[in-house]
Design a protein around this motif. Sequence first.
Motif, PDB file in Angstrom:
ATOM      1  N   GLN A  44      29.378  15.597  22.448  1.00  0.00           N
ATOM      2  CA  GLN A  44      28.415  15.474  23.544  1.00  0.00           C
ATOM      3  C   GLN A  44      29.094  15.507  24.906  1.00  0.00           C
ATOM      4  N   ALA A  78      24.537   8.473  20.976  1.00  0.00           N
ATOM      5  CA  ALA A  78      25.384   8.964  19.879  1.00  0.00           C
ATOM      6  C   ALA A  78      25.320   8.010  18.691  1.00  0.00           C
ATOM      7  N   TYR A  95      26.562   7.417  25.119  1.00  0.00           N
ATOM      8  CA  TYR A  95      27.263   6.778  23.995  1.00  0.00           C
ATOM      9  C   TYR A  95      26.275   6.039  23.094  1.00  0.00           C
ATOM     10  N   TYR A 153      29.865  11.846  19.552  1.00  0.00           N
ATOM     11  CA  TYR A 153      30.058  11.493  20.957  1.00  0.00           C
ATOM     12  C   TYR A 153      31.039  12.433  21.651  1.00  0.00           C
TER      13      TYR A 153
END
Length: 713
Positions: A68, A232, A229, A65
Amino acid sequence: MKRKYNILMLVLLLAFGSCSFTAKVDDDPDKDKLLVQIITLALEQLHFEPKDFNDEFSKEVYSTYLKQIDPLKRFFLKSDIEEFEKFETEIDDELKVYDITFFNVTNERLVQRMAESKAYYKEVLEKPFDFDRDENFDTDYENHEYVKSKKKLKERWRQLLKFSTISNYDELIRTQERDTVIAEGDEPKVKKTLKEIEIEARAETLKNLDVYYTDYVEDLERKDWFAMYINAIVEEFDPHTSYFAPRDKDRFDQQMSGKLEGIGAKLSKRMDYTKIVEVISGGPAWRGKDLEVGDIILKVRQEDEEKAVSIVGMRIDDAIQLIKGPKGTNVYLTLKKVDGSIEDITITRDIVELEETYAKSSTVIKNDKKYGVINLPKFYIDFTDYKKRNAASDIKQEIERLKAEGMEGLVLDLRNNGGGSLKTVVDIAGLFIKEGPIVQVRSTNEPKEVLKDTDDSIIWDGPLVIMVNELSASASEILAAAMQDYKRAIVIGSKQTYGKGTVQNILDLNRMVRNSSHGDLGAIKITRQKFYRINGGSTQLEGVKSDVVVPDRYSFIDIGERDQHNPLPWDKIEAVKYDSWNSYFDYNTTISNSKERMQNNAQLKLIEENAKWIKTQMDENIYSLNYKKYKAELKADEEKAKEFDAISEYKTNLTFESLPYETALFEKDTILKEKRVRWHESLSQDVYIEEALNVIDDLKMTYEIKKVAAIKD
C-alpha cells in the motif's frame, strides 16, 4: 447479537473509562494505541468470521501494508526491507499489547525515502529522454525486486518517468498533427521540432510531480499514514471491513445521505492507479455514458486550467478532491479504458438525480404480444418510514400499470444493481410467489434467521425473466437466487453475479469510548452477517449462476468478489422447506432455444471476441520506451479496437414506449421525456434485452402450448 454488543461496550468502557491519556494533538501515539485496542477488540468479538492474530496473519498484514505505501517499489531500498523483515511475524504480538513499533519504524523510513525521491525525479528530468533507444518497461510492479542501491533506485525512477513522459510526448505530437489541418485564411502555426516537444513533455511530467509532492505528499500527516496501517489490519478480515478515519467517515455519511455532488462514480486505489468500481445510477457520469467500471483515471483537469494533473500515484482522497467539485462545473478526465485505449472525456458535475435511481418501466411489442420491462437500479428505502417510497412498493405499482396495458410477460432488469435494503428484496420476491422463505441470514454464534414472504397474494404470475451481470450484487443476488430456486424465473446474464453475500454494520468508535480526550476516532465498517439461499448455498463468491449465460465485455476480467483481497469463503447451510413454482412454463426448452440462438448471434460473438481481447490488453505488462515501437503498438491497438465499433452501432427492430401516466407528464416535464427517450434508445440497441425478450416470448409460447394440451387431457 445485542447481548454480545453490550458485553463489548462494557469491556471497552471499563478499559478506557479511567485512561489517563491527555494529549490532544493530531499526531498522538496514545490515541493510536487506543485506536488499535478498540479496533482489535471489535474485530475479535464482532466480526462474522474472526481471524486469529498469529504469525500467518502478521505476514499478511506486513505484505499488504508495504504494498500500500510503496506499490511501485520506488521508495524503499532492499536494505530497508531487510530491516523491516524482523517485524514480519511480530505484528500480531504488537497488536495484542497495542504496540505500534512496526508502523513507527516503516513510517519514519518512508517519509525519509520520499523526501530523497524528490531529488531523484528532479535530477532525472533535467536530462532529455532518448526515445530512439530500444528498451522496455515492465508495469508488473508486484514482481519487481527492491533495488539494492540508490544508483539503481534512480534508474528505476528514470524508467518510470520515461514511461510517464512518452505518453505526454505522443499526445503533444498528435495535437500538433491535428493543428496542422488549418482552416483557410488562418495563420499557420509554427511547427515545433521533436526536440522541443520532448522538452515540453518532460516539463509536463516535472510539473505533475511537483504538484503531487507539494500539494499531496508533503501535506500527508502521520495520522493519514496510520489510517492506512489500520486498514491493512482490518482488511485482512475481508474486503468489506474497513476503518474510516474522521474525514473518511464524514464522506461516508454524506454518501449515505444521498447528497452526492460530483461526477457520480465510486473509485478505488489499485496499485498506483485510481480505478472506477461503480458508476452511480442517476449521476452525471452515468448520464454521459463515457465512464465505465474498470476504467483508470490518469489525469484530471479543471475547466479554468490549461494543463491536466496526473493522479497516478496520488492518494485516493486527494484524487477525489480533484475530481469532485461544485454542481455545474466541468472536469476533464484522461482515461485508460477497459480495452487499453486512452481517451479524454468531459463530465459536468452535478448532484445525483434520485429520480433516476427509482424503478422505471416500459412496454414493447414482440410477435404481436406486449411485454413489460422494469429497470431497478438499486433496492432503495426510506429507513425512517418504510411506508414512504421504496423499491418494493414502486415495483408493485409498475407491475399493476403494465398489467393494465395488457402485459403478457415481464423482464426485470437488475444489471449493475449493487443492492440495498433487504426488506425490499423480500417484499419484491413476494410479488411473484404465493408465500414462503426468501433468504436465510446467519450471524456469528446466533441461530439463523429465515426471512419469509407472508403475503399469499401474487401480483404477477406470468412469464418472468431476471437480467443480471457481474455488477449485480448483494440484494440483487438474493432476489435472483430466490426466483431461481423457486423455478419462478429464468435468470439471464453473465456467467455469475458479483458474489457479495455479506452484511456490514457501521460502528462509531466515539460511542465506544467514554471520557476520551483524543478527539474524533472515526468508525469501522465491519462484516456481521452472511446471506444464504433457501437451498442452503451462500451467494458469497459464487454469486448466482445464470440459467442463460450471455457474454459481455467483463466476461474475462477480474471484477467480482472472488477477485478481491481476502474474501470470505463460500459455504453451505441446511436448506429450508419451500415448494417450487407449479406452472406450465417449459424452462428447459426455453433455455435450450436461447443457447442455440446465441451460438448463431454475430453480435454476441463479436462481444465475446472483444471481451477476450480486453483481457489480453489488461494482462499486457511490457511496454516499449522506443517511440516508434510505442507508436506502432498504439496504432495496432487502435486498429484492432475499430473492429469492435459495430458493437455500439447495433440496433434491434424493437420499439419501447412509456406508460400513459408518464407520457401525460411529458407535456410539463420535458427533461423526463428526454431521459425516457434516451433510455428507450439504449434498450433498442441492447442485444441482451433483445435476447431476454426472446426468452420471454418462448416462455409465453410454451406456456400456451402446454396449457392447451393440459386442457385437452
